[in-house]
Design a protein around this motif. Structure first.
Motif, mmCIF file in Angstrom:
data_model
loop_
_atom_site.group_PDB
_atom_site.id
_atom_site.type_symbol
_atom_site.label_atom_id
_atom_site.label_comp_id
_atom_site.label_asym_id
_atom_site.label_seq_id
_atom_site.Cartn_x
_atom_site.Cartn_y
_atom_site.Cartn_z
ATOM 1 N N ILE A 409 40.804 51.698 42.727
ATOM 2 C CA ILE A 409 40.882 50.235 42.696
ATOM 3 C C ILE A 409 39.546 49.637 42.267
ATOM 4 O O ILE A 409 39.496 48.757 41.389
ATOM 5 C CB ILE A 409 41.302 49.697 44.082
ATOM 6 N N LEU A 410 38.448 50.106 42.846
ATOM 7 C CA LEU A 410 37.131 49.566 42.514
ATOM 8 C C LEU A 410 36.781 49.801 41.050
ATOM 9 O O LEU A 410 36.307 48.886 40.354
ATOM 10 C CB LEU A 410 36.064 50.183 43.422
ATOM 11 N N PHE A 411 37.005 51.009 40.563
ATOM 12 C CA PHE A 411 36.629 51.311 39.175
ATOM 13 C C PHE A 411 37.588 50.657 38.180
ATOM 14 O O PHE A 411 37.181 50.332 37.055
ATOM 15 C CB PHE A 411 36.541 52.825 38.961
ATOM 16 N N TYR A 412 38.832 50.460 38.564
ATOM 17 C CA TYR A 412 39.760 49.711 37.695
ATOM 18 C C TYR A 412 39.255 48.283 37.517
ATOM 19 O O TYR A 412 39.208 47.763 36.390
ATOM 20 C CB TYR A 412 41.154 49.704 38.311
ATOM 21 N N ILE A 413 38.882 47.652 38.618
ATOM 22 C CA ILE A 413 38.378 46.274 38.558
ATOM 23 C C ILE A 413 37.090 46.212 37.745
ATOM 24 O O ILE A 413 36.916 45.338 36.893
ATOM 25 C CB ILE A 413 38.157 45.733 39.982
ATOM 26 N N VAL A 418 34.223 44.645 32.862
ATOM 27 C CA VAL A 418 33.199 44.940 31.859
ATOM 28 C C VAL A 418 33.788 44.835 30.454
ATOM 29 O O VAL A 418 33.169 44.254 29.542
ATOM 30 C CB VAL A 418 32.600 46.346 32.100
ATOM 31 N N TYR A 419 34.977 45.378 30.265
ATOM 32 C CA TYR A 419 35.626 45.320 28.946
ATOM 33 C C TYR A 419 35.861 43.869 28.523
ATOM 34 O O TYR A 419 35.605 43.502 27.363
ATOM 35 C CB TYR A 419 36.948 46.079 28.986
ATOM 36 N N GLY A 440 26.394 42.231 40.016
ATOM 37 C CA GLY A 440 26.221 42.270 41.463
ATOM 38 C C GLY A 440 27.245 43.182 42.123
ATOM 39 O O GLY A 440 26.927 43.937 43.054
ATOM 40 N N PHE A 441 28.476 43.121 41.643
ATOM 41 C CA PHE A 441 29.557 43.972 42.149
ATOM 42 C C PHE A 441 29.216 45.447 41.952
ATOM 43 O O PHE A 441 29.344 46.267 42.877
ATOM 44 C CB PHE A 441 30.849 43.588 41.428
ATOM 45 N N PHE A 442 28.738 45.787 40.759
ATOM 46 C CA PHE A 442 28.385 47.179 40.465
ATOM 47 C C PHE A 442 27.213 47.636 41.336
ATOM 48 O O PHE A 442 27.190 48.768 41.840
ATOM 49 C CB PHE A 442 28.035 47.317 38.981
ATOM 50 N N MET A 467 35.714 39.419 42.369
ATOM 51 C CA MET A 467 36.832 40.086 41.703
ATOM 52 C C MET A 467 37.811 39.049 41.138
ATOM 53 O O MET A 467 38.271 39.162 39.996
ATOM 54 C CB MET A 467 37.562 40.985 42.697
ATOM 55 N N GLY A 468 38.136 38.047 41.952
ATOM 56 C CA GLY A 468 39.073 37.015 41.510
ATOM 57 C C GLY A 468 38.570 36.280 40.287
ATOM 58 O O GLY A 468 39.307 36.097 39.304
#
Length: 496
Positions: A409-413, A418-419, A440-442, A467-468
């Motif tokens: 889930i984290l890497f999908y987001i 990023v893309y 910041g998330f990364f 994320m939202g």
């Protein structure tokens, strides 16, 4: 016809026995409640008019509730050190429920854009919470009460927060407001931390240290600053997070010089807060956050500069003894030592957990490790084995299945965000607002290997909100382009 001048008002009502005895009864009841419940009950009674007014505001303007949650998210734990017996953490849950209840009733009179929440991010949040529900029937779980308390920060707040961003708080001005609230409270947190460092802790904070926290917050006679957060680890990561976000926001700010200066102050103070926290793992937040930013810019020179700076930081901490006399630098330097005793203890604990979890693919149950484990099931293996890391905690409590689901889930987001920023968004202003969020998330993702910070207050709600907004990127761009087109049209009409 009634004569207004014949009516009795104000003090004249006291002449009526029923009014006088009614007031006396109410005051007696309030006195009894305070006498039995103590100071907390007295504060509750005094706060009741404010609480009632606030609840009314939430039903009238649900966005008020979101703002209130963000503010309480920062200060709740700090307040609990001064006011015992008030479950302020649960008041965040109550506010979420009030917001959704308000939206439900508003549906009868207004069109609520529930369809906005129909997307892959909300689906992922629901799947993650669904797995938490499965943990209720985990045969290894020793306490359902521990599950209730622990699952809130692990998955429930994500499920609560993400849909509200799409339904209620989905405009550019809402994101700008979030940035300002975040910056103000982060500045206050660092100022509080500086006060602790310079003048020492107050009596209530000393009581917190004496309750068993001095062993991790007083090292070699030096205080690891924790401000009004849960602990120094959370303070360091949260301030590193703020440092990355606001310095990058300042770099992209073109419209307002005052706002640019404001963000620079918030960013610099954030990084200083990280340093005085003495949290070694938190250094991953700016290192990885700024590294990702150089990649997002798609400029070779910037990537090279970022690489040089990153290597310089590594060389400074790992291969030199410069500023070794400074206790903060000395402690940060231990994060780069593979033979550090603290690291070896962590690795030993992970080896023990690997053996324990080999036959437990669902883990030991949410709430079985860490502070919740010590509180509710202190006799168990997991409660007495430090996890130290957010991911190790997920692995211990929810097993290898839960860990892989969480990482997916984290890497999908992260990947999708990023893309989108690198290849889909064209508006520089929106890219300048969303790039700091994903960086910041990364950074928090990276720091969560060393500390259990991702889901804790105030970081958790900020990450879920980020994320939202990252998944709202194309909508925010369309909105901003429409605003700019309108401004240009109005300017052209004025020039005619």
């Amino acid at each position: 016809m009634d004569n207004t001048f014949d009516k009795k008002h104000g003090h004249e009502l006291l002449k009526k026995p029923q009014f006088f005895f009614g007031m006396l009864l109410i005051m007696s009841l309030l006195g009894y409640v305070v006498a039995k419940g103590g100071v907390v009950s007295g504060i509750g009674i005094l706060a009741m008019p404010i609480v009632i007014s606030y609840v009314y505001l939430i039903f009238a303007i649900p966005n008020t509730g979101i703002i209130g949650i963000y503010i309480l998210n920062f200060v709740a734990i700090g307040i609990v050190r001064y006011v015992k017996g008030v479950p302020l953490g649960l008041t965040i849950d109550a506010q979420f429920l009030l917001i959704y209840l308000a939206l439900f009733f508003k549906t009868f009179f207004h069109k609520i854009p529930w369809a906005n929440a129909k997307n892959d991010l909300v689906l992922l949040a629901a799947i993650w919470y669904g797995y938490a529900l499965v943990q209720l029937v985990n045969p290894e779980a020793a306490s359902r009460i521990a599950w209730f308390y622990a699952m809130r920060s692990v998955s429930l707040y994500m499920l609560f927060t993400v849909p509200l961003i799409f339904i209620l708080f989905h405009k550019k001005k809402d994101l700008e407001l979030l940035f300002k609230i975040w910056a103000i409270l982060s500045i206050l947190a660092t100022i509080k931390g500086i006060a602790q460092k310079m003048f020492g802790v107050d009596a209530f904070e000393q009581a917190w240290l004496d309750a068993g926290n001095a062993s991790t917050h007083l090292l070699f006679g030096k205080l690891r600053v924790f401000s009004f957060y849960s602990d120094a680890g959370q303070f360091g990561a949260a301030q590193g997070h703020a440092g990355v976000v606001f310095i990058l926001l300042a770099l992209s700010q073109k419209r307002s010089r005052r706002l640019k200066i404001f963000y620079i102050i918030a960013g610099v103070l954030g990084l200083y807060g990280l340093m005085i926290s003495g949290t070694r793992g938190a250094i991953a937040v700016p290192v990885m956050g700024f590294a990702l930013y150089t990649v997002l810019q798609k400029k070779t020179k910037l990537v090279l500069m970022g690489a040089i700076m990153g290597i310089s930081v590594l060389v400074f901490f790992k291969y030199t003894t410069i500023a070794q006399g400074n206790p903060t630098v000395r402690r940060m330097r231990t994060a780069f030592d593979p033979n550090n005793p603290s690291l070896q203890v962590r690795l030993a604990n992970q080896r023990k957990l690997k053996s324990y979890l080999a036959s437990r693919p669902l883990g030991g149950g949410i709430g079985s490790a860490g502070n919740w484990g010590l509180r509710f099931t202190p006799h168990t293996f997991l409660a007495n084995t430090a996890t130290d890391s957010w991911y190790v905690m997920i692995w211990a409590e929810q097993g290898v299945i839960g860990l892989w689901l969480h990482l997916f889930i984290l890497f999908y987001i992260l990947t999708k965000s990023v893309y989108m920023i690198m290849f889909k968004l064209k508006d520089e202003e929106i890219k300048g607002m969303l790039s700091p969020l994903v960086c910041g998330f990364f950074g928090i993702m990276a720091a969560s290997y060393g500390n259990g910070v991702l889901g804790q207050m105030p970081t958790g709600l900020l990450i879920y909100s980020s994320m939202g907004y990252l998944f709202l990127g194309t909508k925010l761009e369309k909105e901003n382009l429409a605003i700019k087109a309108k401004e240009q049209l109005e300017l052209a009409q004025c020039n005619k």
